[in-house]
Design an enzyme around this catalytic site. Structure first.
Site, PDB file in Angstrom:
ATOM      1  N   HIS A  59       0.637  -1.032  -0.100  1.00  0.00           N
ATOM      2  CA  HIS A  59       0.055   0.121  -0.039  1.00  0.00           C
ATOM      3  C   HIS A  59       1.055   1.362  -0.171  1.00  0.00           C
ATOM      4  CE1 HIS A  59      -4.110   1.758   1.663  1.00  0.00           C
ATOM      5  NE2 HIS A  59      -3.349   2.717   1.135  1.00  0.00           N
ATOM      6  N   ASP A 151      -8.774   2.744  -3.914  1.00  0.00           N
ATOM      7  CA  ASP A 151      -8.225   3.411  -2.445  1.00  0.00           C
ATOM      8  C   ASP A 151      -8.193   5.011  -2.521  1.00  0.00           C
ATOM      9  OD1 ASP A 151      -7.100   2.953   0.129  1.00  0.00           O
ATOM     10  OD2 ASP A 151      -5.379   4.340  -0.754  1.00  0.00           O
ATOM     11  N   HIS A 178     -10.449   0.471   0.292  1.00  0.00           N
ATOM     12  CA  HIS A 178     -10.600   1.384   1.502  1.00  0.00           C
ATOM     13  C   HIS A 178     -11.979   1.572   1.845  1.00  0.00           C
ATOM     14  CE1 HIS A 178      -9.824   5.736   2.666  1.00  0.00           C
ATOM     15  NE2 HIS A 178     -11.192   5.684   2.626  1.00  0.00           N
ATOM     16  N   ASN A 276      -6.204   9.182   7.044  1.00  0.00           N
ATOM     17  CA  ASN A 276      -7.687   8.490   6.925  1.00  0.00           C
ATOM     18  C   ASN A 276      -7.395   6.997   6.762  1.00  0.00           C
ATOM     19  OD1 ASN A 276     -10.405   8.137   6.401  1.00  0.00           O
ATOM     20  ND2 ASN A 276     -10.505   9.140   4.551  1.00  0.00           N
ATOM     21  N   ASP A 303       0.719   2.832   3.763  1.00  0.00           N
ATOM     22  CA  ASP A 303      -0.022   3.882   3.206  1.00  0.00           C
ATOM     23  C   ASP A 303       0.820   5.037   3.228  1.00  0.00           C
ATOM     24  OD1 ASP A 303      -2.222   5.111   2.367  1.00  0.00           O
ATOM     25  OD2 ASP A 303      -3.297   5.295   4.146  1.00  0.00           O
ATOM     26  N   PHE A 321      -5.314  14.502   3.792  1.00  0.00           N
ATOM     27  CA  PHE A 321      -5.200  13.358   4.727  1.00  0.00           C
ATOM     28  C   PHE A 321      -3.807  12.566   4.382  1.00  0.00           C
ATOM     29  CE2 PHE A 321      -9.792  13.242   4.643  1.00  0.00           C
ATOM     30  CZ  PHE A 321     -10.208  13.226   5.851  1.00  0.00           C
ATOM     31  N   GLY A 322      -3.082  12.083   5.032  1.00  0.00           N
ATOM     32  CA  GLY A 322      -1.857  11.339   4.904  1.00  0.00           C
ATOM     33  C   GLY A 322      -0.674  11.646   5.160  1.00  0.00           C
TER      34      GLY A 322
END
Length: 423
Positions: A59, A151, A178, A276, A303, A321-322
């Site tokens: 991922h 995703d 997701h 997220n 991720d 996000f991230g």
């Protein structure tokens, strides 16, 4: 070309054993006891260091094409190599998305041209990773798709997900999800307690768990391999555990940041902590640890989600996000979990390398064995160092772990016997 990696420590039956690895033309040809006289064109001295199978990350986000201000295939895979990863699986939120044979073929060609580690490419579930019009699953499998995922977006319509699972099941391919019911999470930024504290809209746990519950029933009916991305809630762990006992073909992953942080760490409006699904409670974090230990959670995936500094300098309510993860995953998890005796080194390597390769049938990955590709990483388990932003290979510097004192920093990474990262 013969390369000898000598004096390293390999993991054998959960013990570190001194062994040498002889590599010929990119393949492991022998694993030897130290001191044997072996002719080699090149010798790499790994004295006292841990020689691990190359890590496998199912991922990551590489942003090329479409968003190269955040990351490129080259910078993303250099970051992976810096973290000890030799095989990564790239998500399809790109522009254009790999939703047709032409787009997927072009993306795979781009990955092959620019990557320094092995990149397996996801195709989307629906056209342009949105709506309900399914892609041509069979054609995309034949074009080289690793698996199917939207995703970043949950599949909102049950019928769409059910038909996708039926198509994937016919092809013995995985649907990688997701999980998020956007009617419950729209506009949200953090988990409930942190959201109230910071003054933003929440993303409740039920937005994740409700969609997983739906999908588990769909997967059972369709006979599909259903893989859940970045599990974050104790409730999700509970229903996946029950589904596995019931015989449903479900696997799942957890991220390093959900194992290492909770919403209690968000003490101010700092977008480095916005991801997220969001960071949840200490009880949720402990449930994730328990889920790994009892086999409910199959693997750890980063991720890895790079963004520009300008984007991440915005308030939590407006920032994307991230966080990045490739370069900090092993060292942070080794330091916080193996050094403290919660995990063994063998368990950690299992979740970061062996299990993802096994679950997704990635041939030759996740092991050091005679006849396998010489994909390996060398880690320094003994000496402490600090995580430094200046040492990141990724364009994305959006990590809350900068400044952390860690053990297990990467000394060297090899792919097919070629050095792709060296400290």
């Amino acid at each position: 070309m013969r390369t000898l990696v000598k004096n390293g420590q390999l993991l054998v039956d959960n013990k570190l054993v001194s062994q040498d690895v002889l590599i010929e033309n990119g393949i492991v040809s022998s694993i030897l006891m130290p001191g044997q006289d072996v002719a080699a064109d090149e010798t790499i001295d790994a004295a006292g260091k841990f020689v691990s199978p190359g890590l496998v990350d199912v991922h990551v986000h590489y942003r090329e094409p479409g968003y190269t201000e955040k990351e490129t295939i080259r910078t993303g895979t250099l970051a992976a190599a810096h973290g000890g990863y030799t095989t990564v699986c790239a998500m399809p939120n790109l522009n254009p998305t790999p939703d047709t044979v032409e787009h997927l073929t072009d993306q795979i060609k781009l990955n092959d041209e620019k990557a320094v580690v092995k990149v397996l490419q996801y195709a989307t579930i629906t056209e342009n990773r949105e709506g309900d019009k399914l892609v041509d699953f069979a054609a995309l499998k034949n074009a080289g798709a690793f698996a199917f995922s939207n995703d970043g977006s949950g599949i909102q319509t049950s019928e769409t997900m059910y038909k996708a699972m039926q198509e994937a099941a016919k092809l013995e391919m995985a649907v990688v999800a997701h999980v998020e019911d956007s009617s419950l999470s729209a506009g949200g930024a953090l988990a409930e307690t942190a959201a109230e504290r910071i003054g933003v809209k929440p993303i409740p746990w039920v937005s994740e768990t409700a969609q997983v519950a739906r999908d588990l029933m769909l997967a059972e009916s369709a006979g599909a391999h259903y893989h859940v991305c970045h599990v974050s809630s104790k409730h999700t762990v509970e229903i996946i555990r029950a589904a596995k006992r019931h015989g449903i073909n479900v696997t799942c992953e957890v991220t390093p940041h959900h194992l290492l942080l909770t919403e209690d760490d968000i003490v101010e409006d700092n977008s480095l902590f916005k991801m997220n699904p969001p960071l949840r409670s200490e009880e949720d974090r402990q449930a994730l640890v328990d889920g790994l230990l009892d086999g409910t959670i199959d693997m750890i995936a980063t991720d890895h989600a790079p963004h520009t500094p300008d984007e991440k300098n915005k308030p939590i309510s407006k920032a994307p996000f991230g966080i990045t993860g490739s370069e900090t995953a092993f060292s942070m998890l080794y330091t916080k979990y193996v050094k403290t005796g919660i995990f063994t080194l063998e368990q950690l390597v299992g979740w970061l390398a062996k299990k993802p390769a096994r679950v997704f049938n990635i041939k030759g990955a996740g092991e050091i064995s005679v006849g396998s590709p010489a994909d390996l990483a060398v880690f320094n388990l003994d000496d402490a160092s600090s995580i430094k932003e200046i040492e990141f290979e990724s364009k994305g510097k959006n990590s809350p772990f900068v400044g952390e004192k860690v053990y297990g920093q990467t000394e060297l990474t090899m792919v097919d016997g070629q050095v792709v990262y060296q400290k």
